[in-house]
Design a protein around this motif. Structure first.
Motif, PDB file in Angstrom:
ATOM      1  N   ALA A 168      85.091  15.807 -25.229  1.00 35.61           N
ATOM      2  CA  ALA A 168      84.092  16.639 -24.560  1.00 35.61           C
ATOM      3  C   ALA A 168      83.388  15.836 -23.473  1.00 35.61           C
ATOM      4  O   ALA A 168      83.028  16.376 -22.419  1.00 35.61           O
ATOM      5  N   ILE A 171      79.335  23.023 -21.589  1.00 34.27           N
ATOM      6  CA  ILE A 171      80.385  22.461 -20.744  1.00 34.27           C
ATOM      7  C   ILE A 171      81.032  23.612 -20.001  1.00 34.27           C
ATOM      8  O   ILE A 171      81.548  24.546 -20.634  1.00 34.27           O
ATOM      9  N   ARG A 195      83.855  24.207 -26.558  1.00 33.36           N
ATOM     10  CA  ARG A 195      83.401  23.071 -27.346  1.00 33.36           C
ATOM     11  C   ARG A 195      82.170  23.426 -28.190  1.00 33.36           C
ATOM     12  O   ARG A 195      82.070  23.036 -29.352  1.00 33.36           O
ATOM     13  N   ASP A 235      85.498  15.997 -20.550  1.00 34.98           N
ATOM     14  CA  ASP A 235      85.373  17.326 -19.948  1.00 34.98           C
ATOM     15  C   ASP A 235      84.129  17.414 -19.071  1.00 34.98           C
ATOM     16  O   ASP A 235      84.156  18.000 -17.982  1.00 34.98           O
TER      17      ASP A 235
END
Length: 398
Positions: free
Chosen positions: A123, A192, A73, A126
Motif C-alpha cells: 500500500a 489510496i 486497500r 501504491d
C-alpha cells in the motif's frame, strides 16, 4: 494540500497501522509458545498456536490480495482488523477456559488479520505511485519501520498484562483485542486513489510473469528471510525458559530483535537508491550468517540478545530489498496475483519453520537448531549472485 504532503500523510497512517500490526505480532510471538506450552498435551505441541497463526495467514494471503484488488486497500485493512478482534477474543476465552483448541482457533483468525495487513508495505508503494513516485523505495522502508513501535509496545504491554486476569496471558490477549479495535479505526482513514491500485492495462500470462529471474529471486529471498528469522525467533522464548531465564528477559530479547528488524527502515530506502537491491540483500545474508554464529556460540543472555539483534538487521536488508525488487516485476493488472503468490510462498515457508521450531528446540536443542537456517541463507546468496550474473549477461548482449 500538495501531492507530496498527501503522500506523507497516508504513509504516516500506514506507519501507525504497521506499529499496531507488530504490537499484535510481536506479542503473539512472545506469548503463543508459552501459552501453548501451558495448555498443550505435550511440549512438542507448544508452538502449534504460532503455526496456526501462520496457517491463517497463508490461507488468507491470496484471497486478501485479490479482495483488495477489487474493493480497495481500506476495505481489506478494515476486514483484517475485524478478524484480529475476533481472534484475540477467542484466544482470551481459550486461555481462560484452559482450551488449547480454542487458543489455536483464535490464532488462526489473528493470522487472517496478519495476512491482510502484510499488504501495508505494498500500500505504501501504491501511495507513492499515486502521489509522488520519488518516494517509492523510502515509503516501503518507512512503513516497515513503523514496526519499531510495535516491537517496544508489545513486549512491555505483555509484561504488564500477563497476570492481569486469572489465567496467565489471558489479559495479554484481551489487550490485543483493544489494539485491533484501534487498528480498525486507523484503517478507516486510509485513502489510496483507485489509480494507485487499479487493475488496468494488459496482463501477461502468469507463467511468463513468474519466469522472470528478478521475480524468482525476490520471492525466494523474501521467503528465506522470513523462514530463517522465524525459525530462530519462534524458538527463542522457549529456549530461554529452558536455560533458566524469566519471561521479562525473553521479552526484552524479542523487543530488541524487533527494533533491529525495523530501525534500518529509516535509511534502507536511501541505501537501495544508492547501491541497488542486490548488494543490500547480500549484506542482509551476511548478517544472518553472523546471527547464526553468535547463537551457536553460547547460551548466555548476551548470546541470545546479540544473535536476535543481528537476525533482525539481516531480515530487514533481505526483506526490504526483496520487496522493492518484486515491485519492479509486474504490471498494474498483474499486481494482485503476484503480490498474493509472493506472500503465500512467504507464509508457507513460515509455517514450515515455525512447525519445525518447537520440535527442533525440544530435540536438537537451541545451539544446533540455529544451524538448520544456514543452508537456506546460503541458497539466498546463490540466488542473488545468479541474478547479478543474469543481468550482466543481458547488459553485455545489448
Amino acid at each position: 494540500m500538495n501531492p507530496s504532503a498527501l503522500a506523507r500523510r497516508q504513509i504516516g497512517l500506514l506507519c501507525l497501522a504497521q506499529a499496531l500490526l507488530y504490537t499484535n505480532n510481536v506479542t503473539l510471538i512472545a506469548v503463543n509458545g508459552l501459552a501453548g506450552l501451558a495448555l498443550a498435551p505435550s511440549p512438542l505441541w507448544a508452538t502449534l498456536p504460532i503455526s496456526t497463526h501462520i496457517v491463517g495467514s497463508a490461507v488468507a494471503t491470496v484471497p486478501a490480495s485479490l479482495a483488495m484488488g477489487r474493493w480497495g486497500r481500506r476495505a481489506g485493512f478494515m476486514f483484517g482488523a475485524a478478524m484480529g478482534l475476533v481472534g484475540t477474543a477467542l484466544a482470551t476465552a481459550g486461555v481462560l477456559s484452559g482450551s488449547f483448541a480454542l487458543l489455536c482457533l483464535g490464532t488462526v483468525f489473528t493470522g487472517v488479520f496478519n495476512a491482510f495487513w502484510q499488504y501495508l508495505r505494498f500500500a505504501a508503494a501504491d501511495v507513492a505511485e499515486a502521489y509522488d513516485r520519488s518516494l517509492k523505495e523510502r515509503a516501503i522502508a518507512w512503513v516497515l519501520a513503523g514496526g519499531i513501535a510495535g516491537g517496544i509496545v508489545g513486549p512491555e504491554m505483555s509484561k504488564l498484562t500477563r497476570e492481569l486476569l486469572p489465567a496467565s496471558f489471558a489479559g495479554t490477549y484481551a489487550a490485543l483485542a483493544v489494539f485491533a479495535l484501534i487498528g480498525l479505526a486507523v484503517a478507516s482513514q486510509v485513502q489510496i486513489p483507485q489509480s494507485g491500485g487499479a487493475v488496468s492495462g494488459p496482463a501477461r500470462p502468469l507463467r511468463q510473469v513468474l519466469a522472470q529471474p528478478a521475480l524468482i529471486v525476490a520471492v525466494l529471498v523474501g521467503a528465506i528471510s522470513y523462514g530463517a528469522m522465524n525459525l530462530l525467533m519462534t524458538a527463542t522464548p522457549l529456549a530461554m525458559q529452558v536455560c533458566g531465564f524469566g519471561y521479562p528477559q525473553a521479552a526484552d530479547v524479542i523487543k530488541w530483535h524487533v527494533i533491529a528488524m525495523f530501525a534500518p527502515g529509516f535509511f534502507t530506502g536511501a541505501l537501495i537508491r544508492r547501491h541497488g537491491t542486490q548488494p543490500l540483500m547480500l549484506a542482509g545474508c551476511l548478517l544472518m550468517f553472523s546471527a547464526i554464529g553468535v547463537a551457536h556460540a553460547g547460551l548466555s543472555y548476551w548470546h541470545f540478545w546479540g544473535a536476535l539483534l543481528l537476525l533482525g538487521l539481516g531480515w530487514n536488508l533481505m526483506f526490504v530489498g526483496a520487496t522493492t525488487l518484486l515491485t519492479t516485476t509486474y504490471r498494474p493488472a498483474e499486481k494482485a496475483r503476484v503480490q498474493g503468490i509472493n506472500d503465500l510462498v512467504v507464509f508457507l515457508t513460515m509455517i514450515t519453520s515455525s512447525a519445525a521450531s518447537g520440535a527442533l528446540v525440544s530435540t536438537a536443542g537451541w545451539l544446533d537448531l540455529n544451524l538448520f537456517a544456514a543452508p537456506a541463507v546460503a541458497l539466498a546468496v546463490a540466488a542473488v549472485l545468479w541474478l547479478l550474473a543474469q543481468q550482466r549477461r543481458q547488459a553485455l548482449a545489448t
